[in-house]
Design a protein around this motif. Sequence first.
Motif, mmCIF file in Angstrom:
data_model
loop_
_atom_site.group_PDB
_atom_site.id
_atom_site.type_symbol
_atom_site.label_atom_id
_atom_site.label_comp_id
_atom_site.label_asym_id
_atom_site.label_seq_id
_atom_site.Cartn_x
_atom_site.Cartn_y
_atom_site.Cartn_z
ATOM 1 N N PHE A 19 13.721 11.702 -4.989
ATOM 2 C CA PHE A 19 12.493 10.921 -4.915
ATOM 3 C C PHE A 19 12.715 9.655 -4.089
ATOM 4 O O PHE A 19 11.877 9.280 -3.264
ATOM 5 N N LEU A 20 13.846 9.011 -4.264
ATOM 6 C CA LEU A 20 14.167 7.817 -3.481
ATOM 7 C C LEU A 20 14.334 8.159 -2.003
ATOM 8 O O LEU A 20 13.867 7.420 -1.132
ATOM 9 N N VAL A 21 14.980 9.284 -1.742
ATOM 10 C CA VAL A 21 15.155 9.716 -0.351
ATOM 11 C C VAL A 21 13.789 9.981 0.287
ATOM 12 O O VAL A 21 13.530 9.588 1.429
ATOM 13 N N GLU A 22 12.902 10.628 -0.461
ATOM 14 C CA GLU A 22 11.560 10.909 0.033
ATOM 15 C C GLU A 22 10.795 9.606 0.300
ATOM 16 O O GLU A 22 10.109 9.468 1.318
ATOM 17 N N LEU A 23 10.896 8.652 -0.594
ATOM 18 C CA LEU A 23 10.239 7.353 -0.386
ATOM 19 C C LEU A 23 10.796 6.644 0.848
ATOM 20 O O LEU A 23 10.039 6.069 1.635
ATOM 21 N N GLN A 24 12.107 6.695 1.022
ATOM 22 C CA GLN A 24 12.724 6.071 2.196
ATOM 23 C C GLN A 24 12.254 6.770 3.485
ATOM 24 O O GLN A 24 11.979 6.120 4.492
ATOM 25 N N ARG A 25 12.135 8.074 3.464
ATOM 26 C CA ARG A 25 11.666 8.829 4.609
ATOM 27 C C ARG A 25 10.220 8.434 4.947
ATOM 28 O O ARG A 25 9.876 8.215 6.114
ATOM 29 N N ARG A 26 9.384 8.297 3.929
ATOM 30 C CA ARG A 26 7.993 7.892 4.149
ATOM 31 C C ARG A 26 7.903 6.473 4.710
ATOM 32 O O ARG A 26 7.068 6.190 5.582
ATOM 33 N N VAL A 27 8.746 5.596 4.216
ATOM 34 C CA VAL A 27 8.761 4.220 4.719
ATOM 35 C C VAL A 27 9.159 4.213 6.192
ATOM 36 O O VAL A 27 8.529 3.532 7.017
ATOM 37 N N LEU A 28 10.203 4.965 6.543
ATOM 38 C CA LEU A 28 10.641 5.031 7.941
ATOM 39 C C LEU A 28 9.552 5.638 8.824
ATOM 40 O O LEU A 28 9.306 5.162 9.948
ATOM 41 N N LYS A 29 8.879 6.660 8.324
ATOM 42 C CA LYS A 29 7.801 7.298 9.080
ATOM 43 C C LYS A 29 6.641 6.314 9.286
ATOM 44 O O LYS A 29 6.082 6.221 10.383
ATOM 45 N N ALA A 30 6.288 5.577 8.249
ATOM 46 C CA ALA A 30 5.206 4.583 8.353
ATOM 47 C C ALA A 30 5.592 3.464 9.319
ATOM 48 O O ALA A 30 4.758 3.010 10.126
ATOM 49 N N GLU A 31 6.842 3.010 9.254
ATOM 50 C CA GLU A 31 7.292 1.967 10.181
ATOM 51 C C GLU A 31 7.260 2.468 11.620
ATOM 52 O O GLU A 31 6.869 1.747 12.537
ATOM 53 N N SER A 32 7.656 3.721 11.823
ATOM 54 C CA SER A 32 7.621 4.311 13.163
ATOM 55 C C SER A 32 6.179 4.410 13.671
ATOM 56 O O SER A 32 5.891 4.070 14.821
ATOM 57 N N ALA A 33 5.280 4.870 12.826
ATOM 58 C CA ALA A 33 3.870 4.972 13.208
ATOM 59 C C ALA A 33 3.295 3.588 13.514
ATOM 60 O O ALA A 33 2.505 3.427 14.446
ATOM 61 N N LEU A 34 3.695 2.589 12.765
ATOM 62 C CA LEU A 34 3.237 1.222 12.998
ATOM 63 C C LEU A 34 3.709 0.716 14.360
ATOM 64 O O LEU A 34 2.943 0.091 15.103
ATOM 65 N N ARG A 35 4.975 1.008 14.698
ATOM 66 C CA ARG A 35 5.502 0.610 16.009
ATOM 67 C C ARG A 35 4.707 1.275 17.139
ATOM 68 O O ARG A 35 4.360 0.639 18.135
#
Length: 186
Positions: A19-35
């Motif tokens: 679950f933590l890995v999935e949350l970290q993946r979503r955070v990285l994906k959101a940060e990438s989309a924001l960039r």
Amino acid sequence: MRLCKQSNESDEVLVKSSFLVELQRRVLKAESALRVKDEENDILHQRLQQYENRWFEYEGKMKSMEERLQLGNREYFRSRDSNGVRPVSAGLSVISRLAEEFDQRSQVFGDDAKFLVEVKSGQVDASLNPDRELRRLKQIFEGWKKDYGARLRETKVILNKLGSEEGSGDRLQKKCWGRLNSSRIN
């Protein structure tokens, strides 16, 4: 499983590491989309600035043309009021200014139309609706054409007045022009 402790040591929460890995993946994906969105916004701001610059450039050209036309009209009336000096040079000045305006406006409208064709064909990437912009350009052109036609008619009247001030010579030429105008096919 991973054990996470909160500030109070008696409250412990069990969280699966997946679950933590999935949350970290979503955070990285959101940060990438924001960039990506920030980069797109920067590009759009640059394009908007380019469009505004072009708009101000066109406004400057239009002001310049209006000033030249007004100057030509002032020159005409000054030369007409002078002491017997033939105002032919003023008439030529007005005509040359109208011709210059025509050339400049033709270039501006041509450039705008070419740009819209490039946008429509995908050669240039722009965040505008080329069909709507073409309709807007057509409206601007029709307005300019009507105004320019009126100024051409005014210039013709001025030139006819200049011709009548020269005296009664060349009546044959005036009759010829009269016949040509009356037999014009619409």
